[in-house]
Design an enzyme around this catalytic site. Structure first.
Site, short mmCIF file in Angstrom:
data_model
loop_
_atom_site.label_atom_id
_atom_site.label_comp_id
_atom_site.label_asym_id
_atom_site.label_seq_id
_atom_site.Cartn_x
_atom_site.Cartn_y
_atom_site.Cartn_z
N LYS A 79 5.65 7.83 -3.03
CA LYS A 79 4.93 9.03 -3.59
C LYS A 79 3.61 8.55 -2.63
CE LYS A 79 1.77 5.33 -6.46
NZ LYS A 79 1.01 5.20 -5.67
N CYS A 86 -4.04 4.91 -8.60
CA CYS A 86 -3.43 4.68 -8.88
C CYS A 86 -2.66 4.32 -10.91
CB CYS A 86 -1.92 4.41 -7.82
SG CYS A 86 -2.18 5.00 -6.50
N ASP A 145 3.44 0.23 -7.07
CA ASP A 145 2.53 -0.17 -5.71
C ASP A 145 2.63 -1.69 -6.39
OD1 ASP A 145 2.24 2.81 -5.08
OD2 ASP A 145 0.07 2.38 -4.97
#
Length: 211
Positions: free
Chosen positions: A110, A143, A18
């Site tokens: 994702k 995450c 991310d």
């Protein structure tokens, strides 16, 4: 040219999570306040991984612009006039400046916290013979943590989180170091403490580079 420590890292992959503009750049709708500070260390980690011949896996969020694949608690962010965080094709979904997906890297999309949830990450890693993971990026309680615990549940032999190449909203949520003599931590320190308790290695970038 042979990679540094050729063969030693053949079963290790680097998972970068991310590191996208909506999470990292000031003013982003999903800003993780500690994210911008780790960008140089993320770049360095990737450089070292490439020199060691470690495959790079870029895990990113890319959502439907209407938010139809987003967690229920975030769908309000995709209403009329909203910024539509990390929607596919948007500037905010791009990697931050300085991070580039190169030929031979692997990009994985994702839509939930864990990089393993409803993705082909595990089968991909099995297919290339990976048993050890190094995880960096944002953010620690969401995450990073969920990906790490899924990796442990899937019996990856060694899971490593590089402390100063991962970040959260505040240092209290993502603790930079934890001594062996520290007593059970407060809520803010629980993330790294919990990961260490299930066998996850938590070196600094300097320590990992010297390993």
């Amino acid at each position: 040219m042979a990679s540094e420590n050729d063969g030693k890292w053949s079963k290790t992959a680097l998972v970068v999570i991310d590191m996208q503009k909506d999470f990292i750049v000031a003013g982003g709708p999903m800003l993780v306040k500690g994210g911008e500070a780790i960008v140089p260390n993320v770049i360095k980690t990737i450089e070292v991984a490439r020199n060691r011949g470690i495959p790079i896996i870029w895990v990113v969020r890319e959502h439907d612009s209407l938010g139809r694949d987003v967690e229920l608690f975030r769908r309000h962010l995709y209403g009329n006039g909203k910024p539509k965080p990390t929607s596919k094709g948007s500037v905010g979904a791009e990697l931050v400046d300085g991070l580039v997906i190169q030929e031979g890297d692997y990009k994985l999309v994702k839509t939930r916290f864990s990089a393993f949830f409803n993705t082909n990450l595990h089968s991909y890693l099995q297919g290339i013979g990976i048993t050890n993971l190094v995880i960096i990026g944002v953010q620690t309680p969401n995450c990073i943590r969920q990906t790490v615990f899924d990796a442990v549940a899937l019996d990856y032999q060694r899971v490593t989180v590089i402390l100063d190449a991962t970040a959260a909203a505040t240092p209290d949520v993502h603790i930079e170091c934890l001594s062996e003599t520290t007593s059970p931590p407060s809520q803010g320190r629980a993330n790294i403490f919990d990961m260490k308790n299930v066998g996850v290695a938590t070196p600094t970038l300097e320590e990992w580079c010297q390993s």
